[in-house]
Design an enzyme around this catalytic site. Structure first.
Site, PDB file in Angstrom:
ATOM      1  CG  ASP A  19      -4.449  -8.371  -4.289  1.00 50.42           C
ATOM      2  OD1 ASP A  19      -3.507  -9.041  -3.818  1.00 50.42           O
ATOM      3  OD2 ASP A  19      -4.330  -7.174  -4.594  1.00 50.42           O
ATOM      4  CD1 TRP A  67      -1.307  -3.272 -10.004  1.00 52.14           C
ATOM      5  CD2 TRP A  67      -1.451  -5.306 -10.926  1.00 52.14           C
ATOM      6  NE1 TRP A  67      -1.546  -3.115 -11.349  1.00 52.14           N
ATOM      7  CE2 TRP A  67      -1.637  -4.349 -11.939  1.00 52.14           C
ATOM      8  CE3 TRP A  67      -1.493  -6.668 -11.266  1.00 52.14           C
ATOM      9  CZ2 TRP A  67      -1.858  -4.700 -13.275  1.00 52.14           C
ATOM     10  CZ3 TRP A  67      -1.703  -7.016 -12.596  1.00 52.14           C
ATOM     11  CH2 TRP A  67      -1.883  -6.039 -13.583  1.00 52.14           C
ATOM     12  CG  ASN A  68       2.607  -1.975  -5.684  1.00 51.08           C
ATOM     13  OD1 ASN A  68       2.348  -0.906  -6.228  1.00 51.08           O
ATOM     14  ND2 ASN A  68       1.988  -2.400  -4.599  1.00 51.08           N
ATOM     15  CB  SER A  69       5.757  -7.587  -7.417  1.00 52.58           C
ATOM     16  OG  SER A  69       6.182  -7.288  -6.107  1.00 52.58           O
ATOM     17  CG  HIS A 120      -2.036  -0.987   1.131  1.00 50.93           C
ATOM     18  ND1 HIS A 120      -3.342  -0.627   0.937  1.00 50.93           N
ATOM     19  CD2 HIS A 120      -2.030  -2.342   1.173  1.00 50.93           C
ATOM     20  CE1 HIS A 120      -4.104  -1.707   0.863  1.00 50.93           C
ATOM     21  NE2 HIS A 120      -3.328  -2.763   1.015  1.00 50.93           N
ATOM     22  CB  VAL A 162      16.292  -6.531  -2.349  1.00 50.26           C
ATOM     23  CG1 VAL A 162      17.071  -7.642  -1.684  1.00 50.26           C
ATOM     24  CG2 VAL A 162      14.958  -7.044  -2.875  1.00 50.26           C
ATOM     25  CD  GLU A 208       7.907  -2.634  -8.044  1.00 52.80           C
ATOM     26  OE1 GLU A 208       8.556  -3.637  -7.691  1.00 52.80           O
ATOM     27  OE2 GLU A 208       7.371  -1.848  -7.237  1.00 52.80           O
ATOM     28  CG  ASP A 238      -4.545   2.593   1.427  1.00 52.84           C
ATOM     29  OD1 ASP A 238      -3.622   2.396   0.622  1.00 52.84           O
ATOM     30  OD2 ASP A 238      -5.258   1.667   1.883  1.00 52.84           O
TER      31      ASP A 238
HETATM   32 BR1  BUP Z   1       9.547  -7.950  -0.169  1.00 52.36          BR
HETATM   33  C1  BUP Z   1      10.084  -6.390  -1.006  1.00 52.36           C
HETATM   34  N1  BUP Z   1      11.812  -4.885  -1.621  1.00 52.36           N
HETATM   35  O1  BUP Z   1      12.346  -6.731  -0.470  1.00 52.36           O
HETATM   36  P1  BUP Z   1       3.378  -5.796  -3.856  1.00 52.36           P
HETATM   37  C2  BUP Z   1       9.170  -5.579  -1.621  1.00 52.36           C
HETATM   38  N2  BUP Z   1       9.576  -4.420  -2.220  1.00 52.36           N
HETATM   39  O2  BUP Z   1      11.308  -3.059  -2.799  1.00 52.36           O
HETATM   40  P2  BUP Z   1       3.163  -7.041  -1.130  1.00 52.36           P
HETATM   41  C3  BUP Z   1      10.916  -4.075  -2.243  1.00 52.36           C
HETATM   42  O3  BUP Z   1       7.387  -3.495  -2.063  1.00 52.36           O
HETATM   43  P3  BUP Z   1       0.530  -7.959  -0.978  1.00 52.36           P
HETATM   44  C4  BUP Z   1      11.463  -6.035  -1.001  1.00 52.36           C
HETATM   45  O4  BUP Z   1       9.077  -3.622  -5.177  1.00 52.36           O
HETATM   46  C5  BUP Z   1       6.776  -3.455  -4.323  1.00 52.36           C
HETATM   47  O5  BUP Z   1       6.862  -2.136  -4.770  1.00 52.36           O
HETATM   48  C6  BUP Z   1       8.173  -4.050  -4.198  1.00 52.36           C
HETATM   49  O6  BUP Z   1       4.191  -4.601  -3.229  1.00 52.36           O
HETATM   50  C7  BUP Z   1       8.587  -3.545  -2.846  1.00 52.36           C
HETATM   51  O7  BUP Z   1       3.001  -6.809  -2.722  1.00 52.36           O
HETATM   52  C8  BUP Z   1       6.260  -3.471  -2.903  1.00 52.36           C
HETATM   53  O8  BUP Z   1       4.194  -6.514  -4.831  1.00 52.36           O
HETATM   54  C9  BUP Z   1       5.414  -4.699  -2.612  1.00 52.36           C
HETATM   55  O9  BUP Z   1       2.125  -5.203  -4.397  1.00 52.36           O
HETATM   56  O10 BUP Z   1       2.065  -8.062  -0.799  1.00 52.36           O
HETATM   57  O11 BUP Z   1       2.931  -5.814  -0.379  1.00 52.36           O
HETATM   58  O12 BUP Z   1       4.403  -7.748  -0.856  1.00 52.36           O
HETATM   59  O13 BUP Z   1       0.270  -7.823  -2.426  1.00 52.36           O
HETATM   60  O14 BUP Z   1       0.076  -9.263  -0.447  1.00 52.36           O
HETATM   61  O15 BUP Z   1       0.057  -6.805  -0.172  1.00 52.36           O
END
Ligand code: BUP
Length: 478
Positions: free
Chosen positions: A393, A372-374, A18, A352, A377, A116
């Site tokens: 989700d 979704w962020n991952s 988030h 990381v 990216e 949010d």
């Molecule tokens: Br772990 C990790 N470094 O080591 P998501 C995550 N991230 O930069 P979420 C890092 O956090 P859910 C790490 O690049 C992304 O922007 C990653 O968001 C960054 O899912 C963010 O991918 C993570 O949307 O789980 O929060 O891990 O979807 O279950 O909320």
């Protein structure tokens, strides 16, 4: 407008999934010269969150910081709830009491609110009372926004089954049918805390002035058309697709860009990646909130080794982004780390800089939980996904990713569907086979390359996300 200079107040939630998009929007507005303040909740959930908040204020010194001390939550009211959902509940209740006074004492006066999604139903009534425009930031896929928008309507219609608390497949108009086993698992129980929050937020969001989503039109055309055309909820607020959002962290001079902690620690990962051939590395990370069982971790280890590919695995053994005390060697068994090191396998733990890592030319694919962020990216970096959904989700996101041509989905791999942590084990052989398939999938690589170009087009001058961002900023400035 006119007389009062614009001053936007952001109300972030908890969880890096988030916070990342929220910080990226905040930084974007600040770069455009808009006065922004951010509600900063104390105490923070984790060191990662604290570091990112501090980093934001250090990188963008004009951003205002408004501390909000979380009111205590009587835990005896809740049983067996996910710590994240409890945190959200504490935030929601704190906002009801504390947001009004925060706004009242802000100087210059607040002219716009961005909340949010998790706090929507608590923030909008306050914004309405104060006659302030309120936008909602939805931190995951537009496909999931469509599910969110439709879910209360589904419940109202699916009587008597839903009335009895039984949730079935949800056929989202203009999108697709989400089988019940792919819905966020807590939604299957309408009495869950998360489900109550989800429904309340979904009903209240219809009163928002707009919804900001970190996606772009070309990657999710169907749900966006359905939402905007009023096919899901008539009169739904405007949906501003503004992604893929640009990173907000400003690299410091002399700092390595990839995989470097906010503490400036030297990066082994960065050096290691530099030695790997182009597109050769399988990046493995399951995000912040998923921690596999020990037996599953050992199968993943075996699978990565058996795939024959180089890999970079960010291993988490504790749920929630808390400090991880387990020693890698103990978790993975004797000799594993040394053995794989010789053939291009690196296992690391902790935080990381994922976005920078994914952009590295050595990246070949991303075995991901499907946050979704991952996913975005990876798409922006042209790296194909292999989605292994873990919770929440993730399965809906996996469906969206497959449809968009940015990834493959290991559909039959277990997930914690009922929250009991006893999902069936995926064997090392299965993992190795699927990893090899995706690494060899030329068609997938090609469609990810197309998505990458579309993403770049969306945010370039004149693109869909560019124009939406301008329209949103124009509204904030009014
Ligand atoms: Br772990 C990790 N470094 O080591 P998501 C995550 N991230 O930069 P979420 C890092 O956090 P859910 C790490 O690049 C992304 O922007 C990653 O968001 C960054 O899912 C963010 O991918 C993570 O949307 O789980 O929060 O891990 O979807 O279950 O909320």
């Amino acid at each position: 407008g006119g007389a009062t200079p614009p001053h936007a107040l952001f109300i972030p939630s908890a969880g890096m999934g988030h916070l990342m998009p929220t910080f990226r929007v905040i930084a974007g507005l600040s770069r455009q010269g808009i006065d922004v303040s951010v509600v900063t909740v104390l105490p923070a959930v984790s060191a990662a969150e604290t570091n990112y908040f501090n980093g934001l204020f250090a990188d963008y010194p004009t951003i205002g910081r408004v501390d909000m001390h979380l009111l205590p939550l009587d835990a005896s009211e809740f049983r067996n709830e996910d710590p994240f959902f409890l945190r959200w509940e504490a935030l929601r209740r704190s906002v009801v009491h504390l947001l009004g006074p925060i706004i009242a004492s802000a100087s210059p006066p607040i002219t716009a609110i961005i909340t949010d999604i998790t706090l929507t139903s608590c923030v909008i009534p306050i914004a309405k009372e104060l006659r302030l425009p309120c936008h909602v930031l939805f931190p995951t896929a537009a496909t999931m926004l469509a599910v969110n928008a439709y879910f209360p309507i589904y419940l109202d219609m699916a009587v008597p089954a839903a009335a009895a608390g039984v949730v079935g497949d949800v056929d989202v108009p203009g999108v697709f049918r989400v089988p019940r086993c792919s819905l966020p698992p807590p939604l299957l129980d309408v009495n869950k805390l998360f489900t109550k929050q989800f429904i309340e937020n979904s009903r209240e969001i219809t009163k928002a002035d707009g919804v900001l989503v970190n996606t772009f039109d070309a990657v999710e055309p169907a749900p966006l058309a359905a939402l905007r055309g009023g096919r899901i909820v008539p009169g739904y607020p405007p949906v501003y697709t503004i992604g893929p959002l640009k990173p907000h962290v400003i690299p410091k001079a002399g700092e390595k860009t990839a995989a470097q902690g906010r503490d400036g620690s030297p990066s082994l990962v960065d050096e290691w990646l530099g030695q790997q051939p182009a597109r050769s590395v399988v990046y493995v990370s399951f995000g912040n909130r998923s921690a596999a069982r020990l037996d599953q971790i050992r199968e993943i280890a075996a699978g990565l080794e058996a795939s024959g590919h180089r890999f970079l695995w960010v291993l988490k053994t504790t749920k929630v982004d808390r400090e991880d005390d387990a020693e890698l060697a103990d978790v993975l068994g004797g000799g594993y780390l040394e053995r794989v090191q010789g053939r291009g396998g690196l296992v690391t733990k902790g935080w990381v800089e994922q976005e920078a890592l994914l952009k590295h030319p050595a990246m070949g694919m991303f075995l991901s939980h499907g946050g979704w962020n991952s996913a975005l990216e990876a798409a922006c970096a042209g790296v194909p996904l292999l989605v292994w959904p873990q919770l929440g989700d993730h399965r809906v996101n996996a469906m969206a990713a497959v449809r968009a041509g940015i990834g493959a989905w290991a559909e039959h791999w277990g997930w914690d569907g009922d929250g009991d942590g006893e999902e069936s084990l995926v064997t090392g052989e299965e993992i190795a086979e699927k990893v090899k398939d995706v690494m060899a999938d030329a068609a997938l690589r090609e469609s990810v390359a197309v998505a990458r170009l579309e993403a770049a087009k969306a945010v370039a001058e004149g693109g869909t996300s560019y124009r939406n961002m301008r329209e949103f900023v124009g509204k904030i400035k009014q």
